[in-house]
Design a protein around this motif. Structure first.
Motif, mmCIF file in Angstrom:
data_model
loop_
_atom_site.group_PDB
_atom_site.id
_atom_site.type_symbol
_atom_site.label_atom_id
_atom_site.label_comp_id
_atom_site.label_asym_id
_atom_site.label_seq_id
_atom_site.Cartn_x
_atom_site.Cartn_y
_atom_site.Cartn_z
ATOM 1 N N ASP A 23 55.063 42.902 1.201
ATOM 2 C CA ASP A 23 55.769 41.655 1.368
ATOM 3 C C ASP A 23 54.941 40.744 0.409
ATOM 4 O OD1 ASP A 23 57.282 42.046 3.980
ATOM 5 O OD2 ASP A 23 55.420 42.631 4.656
ATOM 6 N N LEU A 24 53.753 40.818 -0.125
ATOM 7 C CA LEU A 24 53.314 40.212 -1.203
ATOM 8 C C LEU A 24 52.668 41.087 -2.117
ATOM 9 C CD1 LEU A 24 52.079 37.653 -2.683
ATOM 10 C CD2 LEU A 24 50.201 37.949 -1.037
ATOM 11 N N ILE A 25 52.782 41.196 -3.439
ATOM 12 C CA ILE A 25 52.049 41.873 -4.448
ATOM 13 C C ILE A 25 51.236 40.578 -5.349
ATOM 14 C CG2 ILE A 25 52.328 43.271 -6.369
ATOM 15 C CD1 ILE A 25 54.792 44.363 -5.427
ATOM 16 N N LEU A 26 49.913 40.769 -5.166
ATOM 17 C CA LEU A 26 49.260 40.188 -5.999
ATOM 18 C C LEU A 26 48.537 40.842 -7.169
ATOM 19 C CD1 LEU A 26 47.892 36.978 -6.283
ATOM 20 C CD2 LEU A 26 45.910 37.974 -4.779
ATOM 21 N N TYR A 27 48.931 40.772 -8.328
ATOM 22 C CA TYR A 27 48.498 41.442 -9.377
ATOM 23 C C TYR A 27 47.546 40.920 -10.234
ATOM 24 C CZ TYR A 27 51.977 39.554 -12.624
ATOM 25 O OH TYR A 27 52.771 38.947 -13.415
ATOM 26 N N ALA A 28 46.859 41.682 -10.892
ATOM 27 C CA ALA A 28 45.669 41.356 -11.826
ATOM 28 C C ALA A 28 46.254 40.873 -13.232
ATOM 29 C CB ALA A 28 44.549 42.157 -12.158
ATOM 30 N N GLY A 29 47.119 39.754 -13.235
ATOM 31 C CA GLY A 29 47.638 38.998 -14.649
ATOM 32 C C GLY A 29 47.834 40.162 -15.689
ATOM 33 N N SER A 30 47.368 39.601 -16.875
ATOM 34 C CA SER A 30 47.413 40.354 -18.162
ATOM 35 C C SER A 30 47.125 41.805 -18.010
ATOM 36 C CB SER A 30 46.815 39.624 -19.310
ATOM 37 O OG SER A 30 45.425 39.398 -18.953
ATOM 38 N N LEU A 31 45.884 42.318 -17.137
ATOM 39 C CA LEU A 31 45.442 43.471 -17.119
ATOM 40 C C LEU A 31 46.507 44.501 -16.573
ATOM 41 C CD1 LEU A 31 41.806 42.440 -15.769
ATOM 42 C CD2 LEU A 31 42.632 42.960 -18.141
ATOM 43 N N VAL A 32 47.461 44.084 -15.866
ATOM 44 C CA VAL A 32 48.203 45.010 -15.173
ATOM 45 C C VAL A 32 49.617 44.802 -15.991
ATOM 46 C CG1 VAL A 32 49.488 45.563 -12.922
ATOM 47 C CG2 VAL A 32 47.199 45.295 -13.033
ATOM 48 N N PRO A 33 50.463 45.690 -16.422
ATOM 49 C CA PRO A 33 51.826 45.316 -16.819
ATOM 50 C C PRO A 33 52.760 44.942 -15.858
ATOM 51 C CG PRO A 33 50.814 47.554 -17.527
ATOM 52 C CD PRO A 33 49.912 47.051 -16.417
ATOM 53 N N ILE A 34 53.527 43.961 -16.339
ATOM 54 C CA ILE A 34 54.511 43.433 -15.303
ATOM 55 C C ILE A 34 55.383 44.461 -14.741
ATOM 56 C CG2 ILE A 34 56.167 42.671 -17.149
ATOM 57 C CD1 ILE A 34 55.395 40.623 -14.031
ATOM 58 N N GLU A 35 55.653 45.323 -15.502
ATOM 59 C CA GLU A 35 56.665 46.572 -15.001
ATOM 60 C C GLU A 35 56.460 47.126 -13.906
ATOM 61 O OE1 GLU A 35 57.157 46.201 -19.530
ATOM 62 O OE2 GLU A 35 55.455 46.320 -18.355
ATOM 63 N N LEU A 36 55.125 47.180 -13.504
ATOM 64 C CA LEU A 36 54.478 47.873 -12.261
ATOM 65 C C LEU A 36 55.053 47.103 -10.826
ATOM 66 C CD1 LEU A 36 51.032 48.900 -13.176
ATOM 67 C CD2 LEU A 36 52.768 50.120 -11.802
ATOM 68 N N THR A 37 55.204 45.701 -11.142
ATOM 69 C CA THR A 37 55.819 44.904 -10.064
ATOM 70 C C THR A 37 57.375 44.945 -9.737
ATOM 71 O OG1 THR A 37 56.218 42.789 -11.392
ATOM 72 C CG2 THR A 37 54.106 43.223 -10.576
ATOM 73 N N TYR A 38 57.773 45.533 -10.677
ATOM 74 C CA TYR A 38 59.457 46.015 -10.560
ATOM 75 C C TYR A 38 59.727 47.046 -9.359
ATOM 76 C CZ TYR A 38 59.632 43.791 -15.328
ATOM 77 O OH TYR A 38 59.546 42.915 -16.319
ATOM 78 N N TYR A 39 58.501 47.462 -8.817
ATOM 79 C CA TYR A 39 58.859 48.411 -7.752
ATOM 80 C C TYR A 39 58.903 47.545 -6.660
ATOM 81 C CZ TYR A 39 57.260 52.531 -10.230
ATOM 82 O OH TYR A 39 57.221 53.476 -11.413
ATOM 83 N N ALA A 40 58.829 46.209 -6.762
ATOM 84 C CA ALA A 40 58.822 45.368 -5.569
ATOM 85 C C ALA A 40 60.330 45.627 -4.592
ATOM 86 C CB ALA A 40 58.486 44.026 -5.677
ATOM 87 N N LYS A 41 60.106 45.411 -3.436
ATOM 88 C CA LYS A 41 61.524 45.240 -2.631
ATOM 89 C C LYS A 41 62.286 43.988 -2.873
ATOM 90 C CE LYS A 41 59.499 44.034 1.803
ATOM 91 N NZ LYS A 41 59.228 44.343 3.062
ATOM 92 N N GLU A 42 63.344 43.862 -2.435
ATOM 93 C CA GLU A 42 64.181 42.727 -2.788
ATOM 94 C C GLU A 42 63.723 41.879 -1.688
ATOM 95 O OE1 GLU A 42 68.727 41.058 -2.018
ATOM 96 O OE2 GLU A 42 68.342 43.071 -2.078
#
Length: 606
Positions: free
Chosen positions: A386-405
């Protein structure tokens, strides 16, 4: 008699080579034939021999026509819950057919595995498999859940399910099993996390993964009981066990919990020979566990007793042992009981943290960068969060594209630790799933320790899903094995001393004395100092690789010698997301492992 092992029956010379292949690939195989005696055990009567094999083996495989197979086993079939799994393979090895005990005995899974070995096509006719539905009769065994049906038999429930009747699925816990159910949900199922939200008029079947008891449900029910409850018991010395088990189990049911979810009985070592405790454990069918008074005395309980402490040196037995075993919380505080005079007893019930349905935080290792290098489990959490909190510039934004609608996705790059915690707690308190996404493996320079300390202090549920570290990605991208037989057998993961001091015993020049393969994180900005310290022990010509953004789209790798390390870093203006690898293992092709040598014998190649 417990069945085990595999019997393979061949009726022709054509199938012999395939049978021998399976003997090599599968565990505990015995070969039988009605035609040859030299290598195979002899069966004078195929039908009589089949009965003996069905009684002895877990899996029986026929290389024969289907008719021969069916006639041979028919007199010995009793129930899908006791029959051996049976496969029939045509003598050319083209088809592997699951004949008997497809789910419970595992014949369907065996058919797939054996077909893969011999290059055949598995033939599976079980309706739920053909429709790609859950196998309800084996689902509990997979996740260590006990089954219980109400308002119909298991076969009645399965019939409703495979005919895709509207089904309500209630899950009171979050676990690996419930995550799989949520991810693989058929279209005719609606998922609920709270029973009060269900409109029973819409459904023909109710399935629940729960340790709770639900009543007055007007449709057939299938319950999967997760083993997450822990029953603590205390009693007087030599207390009578008569009626105690029934008394406790009835009290647990009245409180709204299922005895089928009890994982163990717990008490103090002083009570390990008490017949009362043994009787309760036997009635439920679980093991008993006993703990020292020193251990139980450290457990905080809501109802300590000075009298109990005088006798046992611990202020609590039932509550303390249940809490210690569960690592969770009490569902039933200490209850007192007495059925026979002088045979007083107490009991308490606790649940593991997974049973306290609410929020959960999964710390996920994102891997080195490429979204396809996140673990399967990590990807599944990203898809459910329900929430993805990712480590900014250290993690490619593409990984967050797995997030559900509808999921919230936030970067923590501009957040202090306290703000990160508040964001996660906000979602946690709403019973949401939170993914804290860290680069590489979170346990390696991941800065998760301080976050876990806050989670612990707040009593929050959390877990770590490991990831592929950048040092592993470096080995892959450099096409190098970081360990060389008889030369380099150690990999050191470390960092140089920058703003964060290093322990004296871990100074780079001291670690360099081993001349191991060294992977140096977070140190591009102090490359000159790193080079200087490494040269204390490594030769100047030692191979070095400077790896920038490994597996990212803009990955760059520079190879050179250690004496030029600082120059490589400076000329390419490298600062962040850079890993330095040093050692002779880089690009090495000398030194062969003995593992695959013909004269090297081991357990699987005697």
């Amino acid at each position: 008699m417990d069945k085990r092992g595999i019997a393979i029956i061949t009726l022709s010379e054509e199938a012999r080579e395939l049978a021998l292949l399976l003997e090599r690939e599968l565990p505990e195989v015995d070969l039988y034939s009605t035609k040859e005696q030299e290598r195979f055990a002899y069966l004078e009567s195929l039908q009589q021999g089949s009965g003996e094999l069905m009684a002895k083996y877990q899996l029986v495989i026929y290389f024969s026509a289907m008719g021969i197979c069916v006639r041979s086993i028919a007199p010995y079939l009793e129930s899908k819950y006791s029959d051996s799994a049976v496969l029939c393979i045509d003598t050319t090895g083209k088809y592997v057919i699951s004949v008997v005990s497809g789910h419970v005995g595992g014949a369907n899974d065996w058919a797939k595995r054996i077909a893969a070995i011999i290059g055949a096509e598995p033939i599976i006719t079980t309706q739920s498999d053909r429709l790609e539905l859950w196998a309800l009769d084996t689902l509990g065994r997979v996740y260590d859940w006990k089954e219980e049906t109400v308002g119909g038999s298991l076969n009645d429930v399965i019939a409703l399910f495979v005919h895709k009747e509207p089904t309500a699925l209630l899950m009171d816990i979050r676990s690996k099993g419930t995550a799989w159910l949520e991810r693989t949900k058929p279209e005719h199922i609606d998922i609920y996390w709270r029973s009060e939200e269900i409109d029973w008029s819409k459904y023909k079947l109710f399935i629940a993964v729960t340790h709770k008891v639900y009543t007055d449900i007007p449709i057939p029910q299938l319950y999967y009981r997760p083993q997450i409850l822990h029953l603590g018991i205390g009693c007087r010395k030599e207390a009578s066990p008569t009626g105690v088990a029934d008394f406790i189990l009835e009290a647990i049911r009245r409180a709204g919990f299922s005895p089928k979810s009890i994982k163990g009985i717990h008490s103090i070592e002083l009570k390990k020979d008490e017949a009362l405790i043994a009787e309760v454990a036997n009635k439920i069918g679980v093991e008993s566990y006993f703990y020292s008074s020193d251990i139980l005395a450290e457990v905080e309980v809501p109802n300590p007793s000075e009298k109990v402490e005088e006798v046992t040196a611990s202020a609590s037995v039932s509550e303390a042992s249940a809490l210690y075993a569960s690592r969770g919380k009490l569902l039933i505080e200490k209850q007192k009981g007495v059925i026979e005079q002088g045979s007083d007893f107490t009991f308490a019930l606790a649940v593991e943290p997974v049973g306290a349905l609410g929020g959960h935080i999964e710390i996920v290792g994102a891997g080195p960068g490429d979204p396809e290098l996140v673990s399967v489990r990590g990807k599944q959490f990203l898809q459910q969060a329900d929430l993805i909190l990712y480590a900014g510039s250290l993690v490619p934004i593409e990984l967050t594209y797995y997030a559900k609608e509808g999921a919230t996705v936030r970067s923590s790059a501009d957040m202090a630790l306290e703000e990160q915690f508040e964001v996660m707690k906000e979602f946690y308190d709403r019973h949401c799933l939170v993914v804290r996404l860290h680069t590489g493996d979170p346990a390696i320079f991941g800065a998760i320790q301080e976050q876990m300390a806050l989670f612990d202090e707040a009593g929050m549920s959390y877990h770590i899903t490991p990831g592929i570290s950048s040092f592993q990605a470096a080995a892959a991208e450099l096409q190098s094995q970081f360990t060389i037989p008889e030369k380099v057998q150690t990999i050191i993961l470390t960092r140089g001393e920058g703003r964060t001091p290093m322990p004296e015993r871990e100074q780079l020049h001291k670690l360099a004395a081993s001349q191991s393969t060294m992977c140096i994180f977070l140190s591009a900005s102090i490359a000159e100092k790193v080079q200087e310290e490494l040269l204390v022990h490594y030769p100047p010509t030692t191979p070095v690789a400077v790896c920038y953004k490994l597996t990212w789209k803009d990955q760059r790798i520079w190879r050179g010698e250690l004496q030029h390390l600082a120059q490589i870093v400076k000329e390419n203006k490298l600062t962040l997301t850079t890993l330095i690898v040093v050692g002779e293992a880089i690009d090495n092709r000398k030194g062969l492992s003995k593992l695959y040598a013909d004269d090297f014998k081991h357990l699987f190649r005697p």
